[in-house]
Enzyme design. Structure first.
Site, PDB file in Angstrom:
ATOM      1  N   PRO A  10       0.783  -1.223   0.000  1.00  0.00           N
ATOM      2  CA  PRO A  10       0.000   0.000   0.000  1.00  0.00           C
ATOM      3  C   PRO A  10       0.824   1.286   0.000  1.00  0.00           C
ATOM      4  O   PRO A  10       1.852   1.382   0.676  1.00  0.00           O
ATOM      5  CB  PRO A  10      -0.826  -0.094   1.293  1.00  0.00           C
ATOM      6  CG  PRO A  10      -0.126  -1.099   2.123  1.00  0.00           C
ATOM      7  CD  PRO A  10       0.500  -2.064   1.165  1.00  0.00           C
ATOM      8  N   ASN A  11       0.308   2.226  -0.770  1.00  0.00           N
ATOM      9  CA  ASN A  11       0.845   3.590  -0.884  1.00  0.00           C
ATOM     10  C   ASN A  11       2.136   3.688  -1.702  1.00  0.00           C
ATOM     11  O   ASN A  11       2.605   4.803  -1.960  1.00  0.00           O
ATOM     12  CB  ASN A  11       1.057   4.233   0.506  1.00  0.00           C
ATOM     13  CG  ASN A  11      -0.238   4.312   1.285  1.00  0.00           C
ATOM     14  OD1 ASN A  11      -1.221   4.859   0.778  1.00  0.00           O
ATOM     15  ND2 ASN A  11      -0.276   3.731   2.466  1.00  0.00           N
ATOM     16  N   ARG A  18       5.052  11.147  -2.667  1.00  0.00           N
ATOM     17  CA  ARG A  18       4.760  10.835  -1.266  1.00  0.00           C
ATOM     18  C   ARG A  18       6.002  11.045  -0.387  1.00  0.00           C
ATOM     19  O   ARG A  18       6.994  10.312  -0.535  1.00  0.00           O
ATOM     20  CB  ARG A  18       4.325   9.364  -1.187  1.00  0.00           C
ATOM     21  CG  ARG A  18       4.193   8.822   0.198  1.00  0.00           C
ATOM     22  CD  ARG A  18       4.144   7.299   0.183  1.00  0.00           C
ATOM     23  NE  ARG A  18       3.940   6.806   1.528  1.00  0.00           N
ATOM     24  CZ  ARG A  18       4.261   5.580   1.929  1.00  0.00           C
ATOM     25  NH1 ARG A  18       4.786   4.721   1.075  1.00  0.00           N
ATOM     26  NH2 ARG A  18       4.059   5.220   3.165  1.00  0.00           N
ATOM     27  N   TYR A  23      11.043   8.899   1.315  1.00  0.00           N
ATOM     28  CA  TYR A  23      11.017   7.756   0.388  1.00  0.00           C
ATOM     29  C   TYR A  23      11.780   7.997  -0.918  1.00  0.00           C
ATOM     30  O   TYR A  23      11.895   7.086  -1.729  1.00  0.00           O
ATOM     31  CB  TYR A  23       9.558   7.375   0.092  1.00  0.00           C
ATOM     32  CG  TYR A  23       8.853   6.821   1.313  1.00  0.00           C
ATOM     33  CD1 TYR A  23       9.149   5.551   1.805  1.00  0.00           C
ATOM     34  CD2 TYR A  23       7.921   7.595   2.011  1.00  0.00           C
ATOM     35  CE1 TYR A  23       8.533   5.055   2.945  1.00  0.00           C
ATOM     36  CE2 TYR A  23       7.300   7.106   3.150  1.00  0.00           C
ATOM     37  CZ  TYR A  23       7.613   5.834   3.608  1.00  0.00           C
ATOM     38  OH  TYR A  23       7.007   5.347   4.745  1.00  0.00           O
ATOM     39  N   ASN A  74       8.052  -5.726  -0.800  1.00  0.00           N
ATOM     40  CA  ASN A  74       7.964  -4.540   0.036  1.00  0.00           C
ATOM     41  C   ASN A  74       6.491  -4.427   0.420  1.00  0.00           C
ATOM     42  O   ASN A  74       5.673  -3.910  -0.345  1.00  0.00           O
ATOM     43  CB  ASN A  74       8.435  -3.281  -0.699  1.00  0.00           C
ATOM     44  CG  ASN A  74       8.413  -2.073   0.241  1.00  0.00           C
ATOM     45  OD1 ASN A  74       7.873  -2.141   1.351  1.00  0.00           O
ATOM     46  ND2 ASN A  74       8.990  -0.972  -0.212  1.00  0.00           N
ATOM     47  N   ALA A  77       3.187  -0.662   4.670  1.00  0.00           N
ATOM     48  CA  ALA A  77       2.620  -0.620   6.034  1.00  0.00           C
ATOM     49  C   ALA A  77       2.111  -1.981   6.510  1.00  0.00           C
ATOM     50  O   ALA A  77       2.071  -2.241   7.720  1.00  0.00           O
ATOM     51  CB  ALA A  77       1.504   0.410   6.095  1.00  0.00           C
ATOM     52  N   GLU A  98      12.614  -9.779   2.067  1.00  0.00           N
ATOM     53  CA  GLU A  98      11.846  -8.622   2.550  1.00  0.00           C
ATOM     54  C   GLU A  98      12.615  -7.357   2.201  1.00  0.00           C
ATOM     55  O   GLU A  98      13.831  -7.288   2.393  1.00  0.00           O
ATOM     56  CB  GLU A  98      11.684  -8.722   4.077  1.00  0.00           C
ATOM     57  CG  GLU A  98      10.983  -7.525   4.678  1.00  0.00           C
ATOM     58  CD  GLU A  98      10.853  -7.616   6.204  1.00  0.00           C
ATOM     59  OE1 GLU A  98      11.321  -8.627   6.783  1.00  0.00           O
ATOM     60  OE2 GLU A  98      10.294  -6.683   6.783  1.00  0.00           O
ATOM     61  N   HIS A 100      12.623  -2.910   2.094  1.00  0.00           N
ATOM     62  CA  HIS A 100      12.076  -1.587   2.428  1.00  0.00           C
ATOM     63  C   HIS A 100      13.003  -0.527   1.863  1.00  0.00           C
ATOM     64  O   HIS A 100      14.226  -0.684   1.900  1.00  0.00           O
ATOM     65  CB  HIS A 100      11.979  -1.394   3.945  1.00  0.00           C
ATOM     66  CG  HIS A 100      11.153  -2.447   4.596  1.00  0.00           C
ATOM     67  ND1 HIS A 100       9.794  -2.506   4.459  1.00  0.00           N
ATOM     68  CD2 HIS A 100      11.514  -3.514   5.344  1.00  0.00           C
ATOM     69  CE1 HIS A 100       9.346  -3.564   5.101  1.00  0.00           C
ATOM     70  NE2 HIS A 100      10.370  -4.200   5.646  1.00  0.00           N
ATOM     71  N   ARG A 107      13.348   4.605  12.338  1.00  0.00           N
ATOM     72  CA  ARG A 107      12.159   5.455  12.259  1.00  0.00           C
ATOM     73  C   ARG A 107      11.284   5.257  13.507  1.00  0.00           C
ATOM     74  O   ARG A 107      11.793   4.906  14.560  1.00  0.00           O
ATOM     75  CB  ARG A 107      11.425   5.127  10.954  1.00  0.00           C
ATOM     76  CG  ARG A 107      12.301   5.403   9.712  1.00  0.00           C
ATOM     77  CD  ARG A 107      11.541   5.134   8.438  1.00  0.00           C
ATOM     78  NE  ARG A 107      10.386   6.007   8.324  1.00  0.00           N
ATOM     79  CZ  ARG A 107       9.414   5.822   7.420  1.00  0.00           C
ATOM     80  NH1 ARG A 107       9.491   4.809   6.556  1.00  0.00           N
ATOM     81  NH2 ARG A 107       8.381   6.646   7.366  1.00  0.00           N
TER      82      ARG A 107
HETATM   83  C1  DHK Z   1       7.171   1.674   3.115  1.00  0.00           C
HETATM   84  C2  DHK Z   1       6.056   2.076   3.763  1.00  0.00           C
HETATM   85  O1  DHK Z   1       4.991   2.496   3.100  1.00  0.00           O
HETATM   86  C3  DHK Z   1       6.003   2.111   5.229  1.00  0.00           C
HETATM   87  O2  DHK Z   1       4.701   1.894   5.725  1.00  0.00           O
HETATM   88  C4  DHK Z   1       6.992   1.157   5.866  1.00  0.00           C
HETATM   89  C5  DHK Z   1       8.315   1.034   3.802  1.00  0.00           C
HETATM   90  C6  DHK Z   1       8.363   1.322   5.267  1.00  0.00           C
HETATM   91  C7  DHK Z   1       9.613   1.305   3.063  1.00  0.00           C
HETATM   92  O3  DHK Z   1      10.553   1.835   3.646  1.00  0.00           O
HETATM   93  O4  DHK Z   1       9.708   0.954   1.882  1.00  0.00           O
HETATM   94  O5  DHK Z   1       7.025   1.395   7.256  1.00  0.00           O
END
Ligand code: DHK
Length: 146
Positions: A10-11, A18, A23, A74, A77, A98, A100, A107
């Site tokens: 998500p997102n 964002r 990010y 990835n 959330a 995994e 990120h 964080r």
């Molecule tokens: C991405 C997200 O959207 C967060 O909710 C995670 C992760 C971290 C990332 O670092 O890619 O906490």
């Protein structure tokens, strides 16, 4: 041909606009390009998917069990909340990396908890978009070691 599923939660479709200070400035499309370039260099195939929906991510993991040799995920959330995604990853035989973008351990404390880690062979975090290329390298290493 060796094939790796790269699954995005998500997102992550909002990457680029964002919270770029956290990010980075790459869009998810730009990250897909990075993955396809690395995959070409490695001589492998990738399936690059995104969903904002937990069930769709679970379906993608189940579908992949017949088709791919490893999974890079990835879970965004859902990393910190989803027992269901963890169980889905545990239900398939492929190695799991995994991933990120950020160093989740530097964080908010809730981001340090990962259900995905309980199903993953290894973790890559904190290297931004380049982490995707590193994750493909790591996944291929796990496939070769099998
Ligand atoms: C991405 C997200 O959207 C967060 O909710 C995670 C992760 C971290 C990332 O670092 O890619 O906490």
């Amino acid at each position: 041909m060796t094939s790796i599923l790269v699954l995005n939660g998500p997102n992550l479709n909002m990457l680029g606009s964002r919270e770029p200070e956290i990010y980075g400035s790459n869009s998810l499309a730009a990250i897909e390009k990075i993955c396809r370039k690395r995959a070409k260099e490695l001589g492998i195939d990738i399936e690059f998917l995104h969903s904002n929906h937990e069930g769709a991510l679970i379906d993608a993991i189940h579908d992949a069990s017949e088709k791919v040799d490893a999974i890079v995920i990835n879970a965004a959330a859902y990393t910190h909340t989803s027992v269901a995604l963890m169980d889905a990853l545990k239900s398939v035989p492929q190695p799991v990396v995994e991933l990120h973008l950020t160093n989740t351990h530097r964080r908010e404390s809730f981001r340090a908890k990962s259900y995905i880690s309980l199903a993953a062979d290894g973790i890559i975090c904190g290297f931004g978009a380049n982490g995707y290329a590193l994750a493909l390298d790591a996944a291929l290493g796990l496939i070769d070691a099998k």
